[in-house]
Design a protein around this motif. Sequence first.
Motif, PDB file in Angstrom:
ATOM      1  N   HIS A  78       0.728  -1.283  -0.081  1.00 37.76           N
ATOM      2  CA  HIS A  78      -0.028   0.479   0.163  1.00 37.76           C
ATOM      3  C   HIS A  78       0.445   1.378   0.175  1.00 37.76           C
ATOM      4  CE1 HIS A  78      -3.232  -2.629   0.881  1.00 37.76           C
ATOM      5  NE2 HIS A  78      -2.760  -2.536   1.548  1.00 37.76           N
ATOM      6  N   VAL A  79       2.137   0.997   0.415  1.00 36.44           N
ATOM      7  CA  VAL A  79       3.181   2.550   0.642  1.00 36.44           C
ATOM      8  C   VAL A  79       3.147   2.671  -0.978  1.00 36.44           C
ATOM      9  CG1 VAL A  79       5.404   3.360   0.692  1.00 36.44           C
ATOM     10  CG2 VAL A  79       4.083   1.098   1.946  1.00 36.44           C
ATOM     11  N   ARG A  80       3.098   4.499  -1.276  1.00 40.82           N
ATOM     12  CA  ARG A  80       3.450   4.823  -3.057  1.00 40.82           C
ATOM     13  C   ARG A  80       4.642   4.999  -3.143  1.00 40.82           C
ATOM     14  NH1 ARG A  80      -0.427   7.732  -0.178  1.00 40.82           N
ATOM     15  NH2 ARG A  80       0.710   8.829   0.289  1.00 40.82           N
ATOM     16  N   PRO A  81       4.677   4.559  -4.155  1.00 39.33           N
ATOM     17  CA  PRO A  81       6.644   4.802  -4.981  1.00 39.33           C
ATOM     18  C   PRO A  81       6.786   5.505  -4.334  1.00 39.33           C
ATOM     19  CG  PRO A  81       5.287   3.752  -6.694  1.00 39.33           C
ATOM     20  CD  PRO A  81       4.468   4.411  -5.526  1.00 39.33           C
ATOM     21  N   GLU A  82       5.825   7.646  -4.375  1.00 42.44           N
ATOM     22  CA  GLU A  82       6.596   8.485  -4.265  1.00 42.44           C
ATOM     23  C   GLU A  82       6.936   8.869  -2.682  1.00 42.44           C
ATOM     24  OE1 GLU A  82       2.560   9.476  -4.369  1.00 42.44           O
ATOM     25  OE2 GLU A  82       3.939   8.333  -5.765  1.00 42.44           O
ATOM     26  N   THR A  83       5.900   8.077  -1.615  1.00 42.52           N
ATOM     27  CA  THR A  83       6.542   7.759  -0.569  1.00 42.52           C
ATOM     28  C   THR A  83       7.834   7.237   0.039  1.00 42.52           C
ATOM     29  OG1 THR A  83       3.631   7.895  -0.049  1.00 42.52           O
ATOM     30  CG2 THR A  83       5.312   7.521   2.271  1.00 42.52           C
ATOM     31  N   LYS A  84       8.004   6.151  -0.507  1.00 44.83           N
ATOM     32  CA  LYS A  84       9.049   5.125  -0.209  1.00 44.83           C
ATOM     33  C   LYS A  84      10.388   6.139  -0.658  1.00 44.83           C
ATOM     34  CE  LYS A  84      11.505   1.463  -0.030  1.00 44.83           C
ATOM     35  NZ  LYS A  84      13.220   1.551  -0.864  1.00 44.83           N
ATOM     36  N   LYS A  85      10.247   7.176  -1.546  1.00 45.90           N
ATOM     37  CA  LYS A  85      11.309   7.505  -1.879  1.00 45.90           C
ATOM     38  C   LYS A  85      11.316   8.836  -0.776  1.00 45.90           C
ATOM     39  CE  LYS A  85      13.006  10.617  -5.796  1.00 45.90           C
ATOM     40  NZ  LYS A  85      13.634  11.784  -5.067  1.00 45.90           N
ATOM     41  N   PHE A  86      10.869   9.230  -0.487  1.00 44.94           N
ATOM     42  CA  PHE A  86      10.857  10.154   0.378  1.00 44.94           C
ATOM     43  C   PHE A  86      11.388   9.475   1.780  1.00 44.94           C
ATOM     44  CE2 PHE A  86       8.539  12.387   3.988  1.00 44.94           C
ATOM     45  CZ  PHE A  86       9.490  14.027   3.809  1.00 44.94           C
ATOM     46  N   VAL A  87      10.576   8.726   2.252  1.00 41.07           N
ATOM     47  CA  VAL A  87      11.606   7.491   3.259  1.00 41.07           C
ATOM     48  C   VAL A  87      12.858   7.664   2.977  1.00 41.07           C
ATOM     49  CG1 VAL A  87      11.755   5.440   4.741  1.00 41.07           C
ATOM     50  CG2 VAL A  87       8.466   6.766   4.211  1.00 41.07           C
TER      51      VAL A  87
END
Length: 270
Positions: free
Chosen positions: A138-147
């Motif tokens: 459920h984690v969006r690619p842009e969120t993963k990149k930010f993390v």
Amino acid sequence: MTVKVVLVGCGNMGHAMLAGWLKSGQLIPSETFVAEPNTELRARAEKLGVTTGASAADLPAGTPELVVLAVKPQVIRDVTAGYKHLGNGQTSFVSVAAGTPIATFEEVLGDKTPIIRVMPNTPAAIGKGMMVVYANAHVRPETKKFVDELLAASGAVATVDDEKLMDAVTAVSGSGPAYIFHFIEALTAAAEHAGLPTETAKLLAMQTVYGAASLAAESGEEPGLLRQQVTSPNGTTAAALNVLMGDDRLKTLLTEAVEAARLRSIELGK
């Protein structure tokens, strides 16, 4: 300005991560809220310019992009429950609690909640850590990149695509600093046995480990090649390596140690 990141728990690891985020410019203080029940730890966080509160009840209005859970595994379930109202929504949760599987967070927050599990290690406190990440679907690619960008402020970042591998990660990089600290202890003791004064022995052992690790990280060469480059045939280094490498003694010992830690990590996660 809406709070972008909520940090839950600001002990040594939480504070080190927070300081790294702000110093790197990945976050600005007005985007960050710290939830920490301990008055002294809250005050320490406030010195970095962020807004703080004692618990989830003090959260400012709005929907944060991230809630980072930096509390001990023993209390993780109870603490997470305070943020249940943000589950199954746009907020992603990041956990640095060792041994706590994503299924635990999905059970508390809802099975559609974006969740990222991180295994850091203690050198993250000085920006030299190793952070390994596993994210649910459920984690969006842009969120993963930010993390990943946030975590990079504390050291190197790697990703695994199978959560079961987090037990091996825990055994290698999570527990690994303790293995190196013990190696320094053992090398110091060996130096003293060879006749060196205690303080000199400590300095030689510590700086040698630090320098060798730095060289391995920065040279781009394989560690095995670096080892060969400092090993003259029939020289002093070769004599020592015959002891360490004979019958794969050191490799076997470390393999057994990592496996023991991995199995214990599995037990603790049940």
